[in-house]
Design a protein around this motif. Structure first.
Motif, short mmCIF file in Angstrom:
data_model
loop_
_atom_site.label_atom_id
_atom_site.label_comp_id
_atom_site.label_asym_id
_atom_site.label_seq_id
_atom_site.Cartn_x
_atom_site.Cartn_y
_atom_site.Cartn_z
N LEU A 65 10.81 9.39 -6.41
CA LEU A 65 10.49 7.61 -5.66
C LEU A 65 11.07 7.86 -4.62
CD1 LEU A 65 10.47 5.57 -8.59
CD2 LEU A 65 8.60 6.00 -6.73
N HIS A 66 12.69 8.20 -4.91
CA HIS A 66 13.65 8.44 -3.37
C HIS A 66 13.80 9.07 -2.27
CE1 HIS A 66 17.55 5.37 -4.99
NE2 HIS A 66 17.75 6.56 -6.42
N GLU A 67 13.02 10.35 -2.82
CA GLU A 67 11.76 11.32 -2.09
C GLU A 67 11.52 10.80 -0.77
OE1 GLU A 67 11.36 14.92 -4.03
OE2 GLU A 67 13.39 15.41 -4.79
N PHE A 68 10.34 9.94 -1.33
CA PHE A 68 8.88 9.87 -1.13
C PHE A 68 9.25 8.55 0.00
CE2 PHE A 68 6.95 12.42 -4.01
CZ PHE A 68 6.28 13.56 -2.99
N THR A 69 9.75 7.50 -0.93
CA THR A 69 11.13 6.45 -0.06
C THR A 69 11.86 6.75 1.13
OG1 THR A 69 10.24 5.07 -2.45
CG2 THR A 69 11.89 4.02 -0.07
N SER A 70 12.05 7.84 0.94
CA SER A 70 12.88 9.04 2.34
C SER A 70 11.86 9.01 3.17
CB SER A 70 13.74 9.49 1.89
OG SER A 70 14.27 10.16 2.95
N ALA A 71 10.93 9.63 2.91
CA ALA A 71 10.05 10.41 4.03
C ALA A 71 8.86 9.23 4.41
CB ALA A 71 8.39 11.56 2.62
N ALA A 72 8.92 7.53 3.72
CA ALA A 72 7.93 7.12 3.80
C ALA A 72 8.81 6.06 5.05
CB ALA A 72 7.50 6.05 3.13
N LYS A 73 10.04 5.89 4.75
CA LYS A 73 10.41 5.39 5.99
C LYS A 73 10.65 6.42 7.39
CE LYS A 73 14.23 2.56 4.81
NZ LYS A 73 13.84 1.22 5.03
N GLY A 74 10.37 7.21 7.37
CA GLY A 74 10.29 8.12 8.38
C GLY A 74 9.07 8.00 8.51
N ASP A 75 7.84 8.59 8.41
CA ASP A 75 6.59 7.96 9.02
C ASP A 75 5.86 7.68 7.81
OD1 ASP A 75 3.90 8.22 9.95
OD2 ASP A 75 4.63 9.84 10.84
N PHE A 76 5.22 6.70 7.49
CA PHE A 76 4.89 6.41 5.81
C PHE A 76 3.49 7.09 6.11
CE2 PHE A 76 2.85 3.70 9.65
CZ PHE A 76 1.54 2.68 9.33
N ARG A 77 2.53 6.82 7.67
CA ARG A 77 1.40 7.39 6.89
C ARG A 77 1.16 8.86 6.52
NH1 ARG A 77 1.09 7.64 13.62
NH2 ARG A 77 3.24 8.38 13.34
N ARG B 294 0.49 -1.15 -0.05
CA ARG B 294 -0.46 -0.07 0.08
C ARG B 294 0.75 1.48 0.12
NH1 ARG B 294 -3.80 2.40 5.02
NH2 ARG B 294 -4.31 3.50 4.47
N VAL B 295 1.77 1.02 1.25
CA VAL B 295 2.70 2.36 0.76
C VAL B 295 4.12 2.21 -0.21
CG1 VAL B 295 4.71 3.77 2.04
CG2 VAL B 295 3.17 2.02 3.02
N ARG B 296 3.97 1.79 -1.16
CA ARG B 296 5.52 1.66 -2.34
C ARG B 296 3.80 2.36 -3.52
NH1 ARG B 296 7.12 -3.89 -1.22
NH2 ARG B 296 9.44 -3.83 0.25
N LEU B 297 2.86 1.81 -3.15
CA LEU B 297 1.07 1.97 -4.20
C LEU B 297 1.51 3.75 -3.83
CD1 LEU B 297 -0.65 -0.34 -4.79
CD2 LEU B 297 0.28 0.74 -6.49
N ALA B 298 1.56 4.10 -2.94
CA ALA B 298 1.20 5.26 -2.33
C ALA B 298 2.60 6.30 -3.02
CB ALA B 298 0.87 5.56 -1.23
N ILE B 299 3.59 5.83 -2.46
CA ILE B 299 4.83 6.14 -2.81
C ILE B 299 4.64 6.55 -5.00
CG2 ILE B 299 7.01 5.79 -3.70
CD1 ILE B 299 7.31 4.40 -0.45
N LEU B 300 4.29 5.40 -5.77
CA LEU B 300 4.42 5.75 -6.59
C LEU B 300 3.51 6.96 -7.01
CD1 LEU B 300 5.32 4.59 -9.83
CD2 LEU B 300 3.89 2.37 -9.19
N LYS B 301 2.55 6.78 -6.67
CA LYS B 301 1.42 7.86 -6.51
C LYS B 301 1.89 9.57 -6.91
CE LYS B 301 -2.89 9.71 -5.67
NZ LYS B 301 -2.96 11.06 -5.67
N MET B 302 2.26 9.76 -6.13
CA MET B 302 2.96 11.23 -5.11
C MET B 302 4.45 11.23 -6.52
SD MET B 302 1.73 11.98 -3.85
CE MET B 302 1.75 13.17 -3.74
N ALA B 303 5.72 10.05 -6.22
CA ALA B 303 6.76 10.42 -7.52
C ALA B 303 6.15 10.46 -9.51
CB ALA B 303 7.43 9.10 -6.98
#
Length: 109
Positions: A58-70, A42-51
């Motif tokens: 993708l790197h930026e949003f993956t890093s953000a998700a690792k900080g707080d996926f919410r 679910r989080v990877r889909l969200a990252i993909l949608k945003m990037a």
């Protein structure tokens, strides 16, 4: 369609070239490696949608998700609601409906 299949389908549409898709897949795989990183697909889909089609994003949003996926889930799945958390009644219903429609449209196209 299973959520894993949706992720693969979106990757193929956003990154039609196999080499770019492989890079994108590698970046997305960074989220979910740790036991505390919840709902990886679910989080990877969200990252993909945003990037979108940007490996850099993708790197930026993956890093953000690792900080707080919410945060990433909020940006991708609830963009209007996240800006108007205090909305109530009909206004909230409109926001919920618009966010849901946007996400489902993106997911299914």
């Amino acid at each position: 369609m299973e959520i894993e299949a949706k992720l693969q389908s979106k990757l193929e549409k956003i990154f039609p070239e196999q080499s770019e898709r492989e890079k994108a897949t590698e970046v997305l795989a960074e989220y979910g490696k740790e036991t505390y990183e919840q709902e990886p697909i679910r989080v990877r889909l969200a990252i993909l949608k945003m990037a979108g089609p940007s490996i850099e994003k993708l790197h930026e949003f993956t890093s953000a998700a690792k900080g707080d996926f919410r945060d990433v889930l909020s940006w991708a799945e609830y963009p209007r609601q996240s800006k108007h958390w205090s909305a109530t009644g009909a206004k909230k219903e409109k926001l919920v409906s618009a966010d849901l429609n946007e996400y489902e449209t993106w997911l299914n196209t």
